[in-house]
Motif scaffolding. Sequence first.
Motif, mmCIF file in Angstrom:
data_model
loop_
_atom_site.group_PDB
_atom_site.id
_atom_site.type_symbol
_atom_site.label_atom_id
_atom_site.label_comp_id
_atom_site.label_asym_id
_atom_site.label_seq_id
_atom_site.Cartn_x
_atom_site.Cartn_y
_atom_site.Cartn_z
ATOM 1 N N GLY A 31 -44.743 -30.891 -19.232
ATOM 2 C CA GLY A 31 -42.586 -31.076 -19.047
ATOM 3 C C GLY A 31 -42.141 -29.350 -18.893
ATOM 4 N N PRO A 32 -41.115 -29.612 -19.839
ATOM 5 C CA PRO A 32 -40.436 -27.999 -19.527
ATOM 6 C C PRO A 32 -40.983 -26.877 -19.661
ATOM 7 C CG PRO A 32 -39.403 -28.953 -21.408
ATOM 8 C CD PRO A 32 -40.312 -29.974 -20.537
ATOM 9 N N CYS A 59 -36.857 -27.035 -16.339
ATOM 10 C CA CYS A 59 -38.110 -27.533 -15.450
ATOM 11 C C CYS A 59 -39.069 -26.574 -14.382
ATOM 12 C CB CYS A 59 -36.793 -28.441 -14.160
ATOM 13 S SG CYS A 59 -37.563 -29.608 -13.395
ATOM 14 N N MET A 60 -40.298 -27.742 -15.345
ATOM 15 C CA MET A 60 -40.965 -26.801 -14.102
ATOM 16 C C MET A 60 -42.153 -27.664 -12.974
ATOM 17 S SD MET A 60 -41.940 -24.505 -15.496
ATOM 18 C CE MET A 60 -43.777 -23.395 -15.458
ATOM 19 N N CYS A 61 -41.595 -29.276 -12.939
ATOM 20 C CA CYS A 61 -41.588 -29.863 -12.154
ATOM 21 C C CYS A 61 -40.860 -30.347 -10.795
ATOM 22 C CB CYS A 61 -42.144 -31.517 -13.330
ATOM 23 S SG CYS A 61 -39.670 -32.519 -12.939
ATOM 24 N N ARG A 62 -39.906 -29.971 -11.256
ATOM 25 C CA ARG A 62 -38.983 -29.740 -9.818
ATOM 26 C C ARG A 62 -38.157 -30.617 -9.721
ATOM 27 N NH1 ARG A 62 -40.001 -25.439 -6.096
ATOM 28 N NH2 ARG A 62 -41.724 -23.493 -6.835
ATOM 29 N N ARG A 63 -38.510 -31.979 -10.723
ATOM 30 C CA ARG A 63 -37.025 -33.072 -10.476
ATOM 31 C C ARG A 63 -36.112 -33.377 -11.562
ATOM 32 N NH1 ARG A 63 -42.964 -34.742 -11.010
ATOM 33 N NH2 ARG A 63 -43.688 -36.469 -9.138
ATOM 34 N N SER A 64 -36.047 -32.124 -11.992
ATOM 35 C CA SER A 64 -34.537 -32.172 -12.241
ATOM 36 C C SER A 64 -33.281 -32.247 -10.814
ATOM 37 C CB SER A 64 -35.043 -31.068 -13.230
ATOM 38 O OG SER A 64 -32.957 -31.163 -14.146
ATOM 39 N N CYS A 70 -33.784 -28.946 -17.258
ATOM 40 C CA CYS A 70 -34.722 -29.559 -17.255
ATOM 41 C C CYS A 70 -33.895 -30.540 -17.737
ATOM 42 C CB CYS A 70 -35.706 -30.176 -18.955
ATOM 43 S SG CYS A 70 -36.669 -31.229 -19.092
ATOM 44 N N ASP A 71 -33.955 -32.211 -17.075
ATOM 45 C CA ASP A 71 -32.913 -33.314 -17.574
ATOM 46 C C ASP A 71 -33.736 -34.754 -17.655
ATOM 47 O OD1 ASP A 71 -34.639 -34.321 -14.814
ATOM 48 O OD2 ASP A 71 -32.250 -34.544 -14.465
ATOM 49 N N THR A 72 -34.872 -34.296 -18.583
ATOM 50 C CA THR A 72 -36.321 -35.171 -18.826
ATOM 51 C C THR A 72 -36.993 -35.936 -17.506
ATOM 52 O OG1 THR A 72 -34.664 -36.613 -19.643
ATOM 53 C CG2 THR A 72 -35.208 -34.953 -21.265
ATOM 54 N N SER A 73 -35.960 -35.922 -16.220
ATOM 55 C CA SER A 73 -36.952 -36.683 -14.914
ATOM 56 C C SER A 73 -38.342 -36.590 -15.457
ATOM 57 C CB SER A 73 -36.402 -36.287 -14.320
ATOM 58 O OG SER A 73 -35.109 -36.744 -14.011
ATOM 59 N N HIS A 74 -39.337 -36.015 -16.074
ATOM 60 C CA HIS A 74 -40.626 -35.737 -16.082
ATOM 61 C C HIS A 74 -41.341 -36.626 -16.321
ATOM 62 C CE1 HIS A 74 -39.080 -33.429 -19.818
ATOM 63 N NE2 HIS A 74 -40.884 -34.239 -19.907
HETATM 64 S S1 FES Z 1 -39.955 -30.943 -16.737
HETATM 65 FE FE1 FES Z 1 -38.518 -31.318 -14.449
HETATM 66 S S2 FES Z 1 -37.285 -32.215 -15.785
HETATM 67 FE FE2 FES Z 1 -38.267 -32.023 -16.913
#
Ligand code: FES
Length: 109
Positions: A31-32, A59-64, A70-74
């Motif tokens: 997660g973030p 954001c750590m997943c780069r999907r936000s 972080c927008d919870t896209s993970h």
């Molecule tokens: S960590 Fe990337 S959207 Fe949450």
Amino acid sequence: MSLPTERTEGHRSPEQPQRAEATRLTPLREGPLLVEGPVEIVMPDGTVERCDRPVVALCMCRRSLRSPFCDTSHRPRLRRERREREKEEKAEKAEKDKQEEKAEERAPE
Ligand code: FES
């Protein structure tokens, strides 16, 4: 090997002012990264993103779509991975049950 739980001023240059408290960063698994705010983030183009919340999720997943926040896209990825894992476990159990049935059929009574 254990990681240090506290760092001292070993890497601080003499010009850097000593802060009273360290900024706390909490990486969440898959997660973030939670950062105690308020924070200012200097973006690659030089603009500054500021957030005054007491805790900021980066954001750590780069999907936000709201990067760097972080927008919870993970979460959909996590749900999909959990579903796939459950499906694999179910298939493994079905295969194991099938093999046990075959073994019982072959076993002499
Ligand atoms: S960590 Fe990337 S959207 Fe949450």
